[in-house]
Design a protein around this motif. Sequence first.
Motif, PDB file in Angstrom:
ATOM      1  N   LEU A  77       0.817  -1.205   0.000  1.00  0.00           N
ATOM      2  CA  LEU A  77       0.000   0.000   0.000  1.00  0.00           C
ATOM      3  C   LEU A  77       0.857   1.263   0.000  1.00  0.00           C
ATOM      4  CD1 LEU A  77      -2.890  -0.913   2.471  1.00  0.00           C
ATOM      5  CD2 LEU A  77      -3.120  -0.356   0.048  1.00  0.00           C
ATOM      6  N   ALA A  78       1.954   1.219   0.744  1.00  0.00           N
ATOM      7  CA  ALA A  78       2.837   2.389   0.792  1.00  0.00           C
ATOM      8  C   ALA A  78       3.356   2.729  -0.602  1.00  0.00           C
ATOM      9  CB  ALA A  78       3.994   2.135   1.754  1.00  0.00           C
ATOM     10  N   VAL A  79       3.726   1.710  -1.343  1.00  0.00           N
ATOM     11  CA  VAL A  79       4.214   1.937  -2.713  1.00  0.00           C
ATOM     12  C   VAL A  79       3.090   2.478  -3.595  1.00  0.00           C
ATOM     13  CG1 VAL A  79       5.076   0.805  -4.795  1.00  0.00           C
ATOM     14  CG2 VAL A  79       6.057   0.225  -2.564  1.00  0.00           C
ATOM     15  N   ASP A  80       1.911   1.870  -3.495  1.00  0.00           N
ATOM     16  CA  ASP A  80       0.777   2.314  -4.322  1.00  0.00           C
ATOM     17  C   ASP A  80       0.393   3.760  -4.024  1.00  0.00           C
ATOM     18  OD1 ASP A  80       0.689  -0.178  -5.470  1.00  0.00           O
ATOM     19  OD2 ASP A  80      -0.986  -0.895  -4.248  1.00  0.00           O
ATOM     20  N   VAL A  81       0.339   4.093  -2.736  1.00  0.00           N
ATOM     21  CA  VAL A  81      -0.114   5.424  -2.326  1.00  0.00           C
ATOM     22  C   VAL A  81       0.862   6.509  -2.767  1.00  0.00           C
ATOM     23  CG1 VAL A  81      -0.507   6.885  -0.295  1.00  0.00           C
ATOM     24  CG2 VAL A  81      -1.496   4.593  -0.387  1.00  0.00           C
ATOM     25  N   THR A  82       2.141   6.175  -2.829  1.00  0.00           N
ATOM     26  CA  THR A  82       3.161   7.190  -3.113  1.00  0.00           C
ATOM     27  C   THR A  82       3.658   7.155  -4.559  1.00  0.00           C
ATOM     28  OG1 THR A  82       4.908   5.706  -2.305  1.00  0.00           O
ATOM     29  CG2 THR A  82       3.909   7.225  -0.714  1.00  0.00           C
ATOM     30  N   ILE A  83       2.978   6.425  -5.421  1.00  0.00           N
ATOM     31  CA  ILE A  83       3.361   6.438  -6.844  1.00  0.00           C
ATOM     32  C   ILE A  83       3.287   7.879  -7.358  1.00  0.00           C
ATOM     33  CG2 ILE A  83       2.554   5.817  -9.161  1.00  0.00           C
ATOM     34  CD1 ILE A  83       1.857   3.087  -8.117  1.00  0.00           C
ATOM     35  N   GLY A  84       4.322   8.299  -7.999  1.00  0.00           N
ATOM     36  CA  GLY A  84       4.367   9.657  -8.528  1.00  0.00           C
ATOM     37  C   GLY A  84       5.024  10.651  -7.600  1.00  0.00           C
ATOM     38  N   ALA A  85       5.300  10.239  -6.345  1.00  0.00           N
ATOM     39  CA  ALA A  85       5.983  11.133  -5.402  1.00  0.00           C
ATOM     40  C   ALA A  85       7.456  11.201  -5.768  1.00  0.00           C
ATOM     41  CB  ALA A  85       5.807  10.640  -3.969  1.00  0.00           C
ATOM     42  N   ALA A  86       7.936  12.402  -6.059  1.00  0.00           N
ATOM     43  CA  ALA A  86       9.298  12.551  -6.566  1.00  0.00           C
ATOM     44  C   ALA A  86      10.354  12.576  -5.464  1.00  0.00           C
ATOM     45  CB  ALA A  86       9.393  13.832  -7.400  1.00  0.00           C
ATOM     46  N   THR A  87       9.954  12.909  -4.232  1.00  0.00           N
ATOM     47  CA  THR A  87      10.917  13.031  -3.130  1.00  0.00           C
ATOM     48  C   THR A  87      10.376  12.350  -1.888  1.00  0.00           C
ATOM     49  OG1 THR A  87       9.995  15.090  -2.257  1.00  0.00           O
ATOM     50  CG2 THR A  87      11.612  15.287  -4.058  1.00  0.00           C
ATOM     51  N   TYR A 115       9.870  13.779   0.927  1.00  0.00           N
ATOM     52  CA  TYR A 115       8.849  14.670   1.477  1.00  0.00           C
ATOM     53  C   TYR A 115       7.512  14.463   0.783  1.00  0.00           C
ATOM     54  CZ  TYR A 115       6.132  18.966   1.968  1.00  0.00           C
ATOM     55  OH  TYR A 115       5.112  19.867   2.164  1.00  0.00           O
ATOM     56  N   ASP A 116       7.514  14.387  -0.545  1.00  0.00           N
ATOM     57  CA  ASP A 116       6.262  14.168  -1.271  1.00  0.00           C
ATOM     58  C   ASP A 116       5.633  12.832  -0.898  1.00  0.00           C
ATOM     59  OD1 ASP A 116       6.266  16.593  -2.777  1.00  0.00           O
ATOM     60  OD2 ASP A 116       7.827  15.741  -4.056  1.00  0.00           O
ATOM     61  N   SER A 117       6.464  11.827  -0.644  1.00  0.00           N
ATOM     62  CA  SER A 117       5.944  10.526  -0.213  1.00  0.00           C
ATOM     63  C   SER A 117       5.262  10.631   1.143  1.00  0.00           C
ATOM     64  CB  SER A 117       7.081   9.502  -0.142  1.00  0.00           C
ATOM     65  OG  SER A 117       7.609   9.217  -1.418  1.00  0.00           O
ATOM     66  N   ALA A 118       5.879  11.370   2.071  1.00  0.00           N
ATOM     67  CA  ALA A 118       5.290  11.529   3.401  1.00  0.00           C
ATOM     68  C   ALA A 118       3.956  12.261   3.324  1.00  0.00           C
ATOM     69  CB  ALA A 118       6.263  12.276   4.313  1.00  0.00           C
ATOM     70  N   VAL A 119       3.884  13.306   2.506  1.00  0.00           N
ATOM     71  CA  VAL A 119       2.642  14.057   2.358  1.00  0.00           C
ATOM     72  C   VAL A 119       1.563  13.185   1.711  1.00  0.00           C
ATOM     73  CG1 VAL A 119       1.540  16.007   1.201  1.00  0.00           C
ATOM     74  CG2 VAL A 119       3.766  16.300   2.298  1.00  0.00           C
ATOM     75  N   ALA A 120       1.947  12.413   0.700  1.00  0.00           N
ATOM     76  CA  ALA A 120       0.977  11.541   0.025  1.00  0.00           C
ATOM     77  C   ALA A 120       0.421  10.507   0.998  1.00  0.00           C
ATOM     78  CB  ALA A 120       1.639  10.857  -1.172  1.00  0.00           C
ATOM     79  N   LEU A 121       1.286   9.942   1.821  1.00  0.00           N
ATOM     80  CA  LEU A 121       0.851   8.953   2.800  1.00  0.00           C
ATOM     81  C   LEU A 121      -0.086   9.595   3.823  1.00  0.00           C
ATOM     82  CD1 LEU A 121       1.340   5.952   3.389  1.00  0.00           C
ATOM     83  CD2 LEU A 121       3.247   6.636   4.859  1.00  0.00           C
ATOM     84  N   GLN A 122       0.285  10.748   4.319  1.00  0.00           N
ATOM     85  CA  GLN A 122      -0.562  11.477   5.269  1.00  0.00           C
ATOM     86  C   GLN A 122      -1.944  11.753   4.684  1.00  0.00           C
ATOM     87  OE1 GLN A 122       0.392  15.572   7.385  1.00  0.00           O
ATOM     88  NE2 GLN A 122      -0.467  15.945   5.349  1.00  0.00           N
ATOM     89  N   ASN A 123      -1.981  12.283   3.483  1.00  0.00           N
ATOM     90  CA  ASN A 123      -3.257  12.668   2.875  1.00  0.00           C
ATOM     91  C   ASN A 123      -4.119  11.467   2.539  1.00  0.00           C
ATOM     92  OD1 ASN A 123      -2.399  15.289   3.123  1.00  0.00           O
ATOM     93  ND2 ASN A 123      -1.819  15.537   0.974  1.00  0.00           N
ATOM     94  N   TRP A 124      -3.493  10.341   2.241  1.00  0.00           N
ATOM     95  CA  TRP A 124      -4.250   9.112   1.984  1.00  0.00           C
ATOM     96  C   TRP A 124      -4.998   8.674   3.236  1.00  0.00           C
ATOM     97  CZ3 TRP A 124      -3.018   3.913   3.712  1.00  0.00           C
ATOM     98  CH2 TRP A 124      -3.824   2.932   3.127  1.00  0.00           C
TER      99      TRP A 124
END
Length: 392
Positions: A252-262, A264-273
């Motif tokens: 799920l972590a990989v799926d949720v953060t697809i497209g996150a370039a950094t 930080y973007d991965s952390a924000v994507a995970l939070q918002n999910w």
Amino acid sequence: MSSDLLDQLAAYGAQQRRAQPPLELDGVIGDRPSALDADAERRTPNGASTPTAERTPPGRRRLVTLTAAAMVGAVVGLIAFVSVVRDGPTDVVSPGPAADLEVVQPVELFRVNSDAAAYWRLTTLLEYGGEEFRLPRRSLERIDGEFASGTAGNPRIRQQVQILSLEGRLVPAAAEPVQAAGSSGGTEISLTLNRDTSTLVAVRDLVPGDLFTIVSSMTQPTPDELRAATTEPPDPILVEVPADLPTVMGELAVDVTIGAATSYDSAVALQNWFRSEFEHRAGAIDGHSADDLDEFLDVREGDAEQFSAAFALMARTLGLPTRVAVGYTPGVLNQEGWYSVTDAQSHSWPEVWFDDIGWIPFEPTPGRGIPGAEPATGVPTEQDERTATSSP
């Protein structure tokens, strides 16, 4: 946590109180207290005394009483743990998840006179073994006044924290504390610090009327600064996950953060999910073991305990160094200019390490928002209005 384990820890705590020197902080298990004893009184910042509520009946004993390395009181939806702390290593006896307990009548634990609202943090948990987050073995150092410089240019928050019915020895403070002193009735209260967990620990139990003056350096990087930062773990424990962690968490972590370039973007994507796909409901799940979190991801509802633990572990599968903070949301600003903080504001949240910046909090729990962190998290300040009632 099983009743057998509770009994074992209670016995251990009693043994340690008999065997250890005065500086030691004892782990104690006991009945869940919703306040101090019925005939006790607690002081308010203006010197008045207010009778406390009656103690919750023994039949409702479900919560670890937190002393050496945790909060004591009617803690709601937090991660509880018990430890013995000496003037040196921190020996963790056993941690465990606290049940999502219903607060029948909120109890005022402490008040804060502060330059700004903040999450008042007690400690942070670094290690996860498959059952719960806990403190690893770490050292304490005595502090006197200023013990860190903070980052140049960071705003500073000055706080006065007055203890009302918060028990134990952990002193709540805004992140990141750089200066602290305590007093009670004109007598100094000596303090110690664990730098790895950013924890302030008094050398004796807290009592009503204790007053702590704290200065914190507030880390406020821009999104561009966070995107440019690397995230090398300062300690390997911060990216460790157990071998039996449900595979769905990493997937799920990989799926949720697809497209996150950094990072930080991965952390924000995970939070918002979490904030958009899950519901906050106290009592939905009891604990944050691997099995509990597997259920949480399936039913998509839980309390801050599950949100913070799941975020921290899923981020670790992506290589992000994380820890889980425990403490309180801001509370209610009363007419005297003090934030009144009750057990109903108890909370937990994840933090992510960014090199040359430090620990940045994120808020995956719906209905919560960290004061001052909106530029980094994108989440405005918010706390549950059902617990943030007006204060006299």
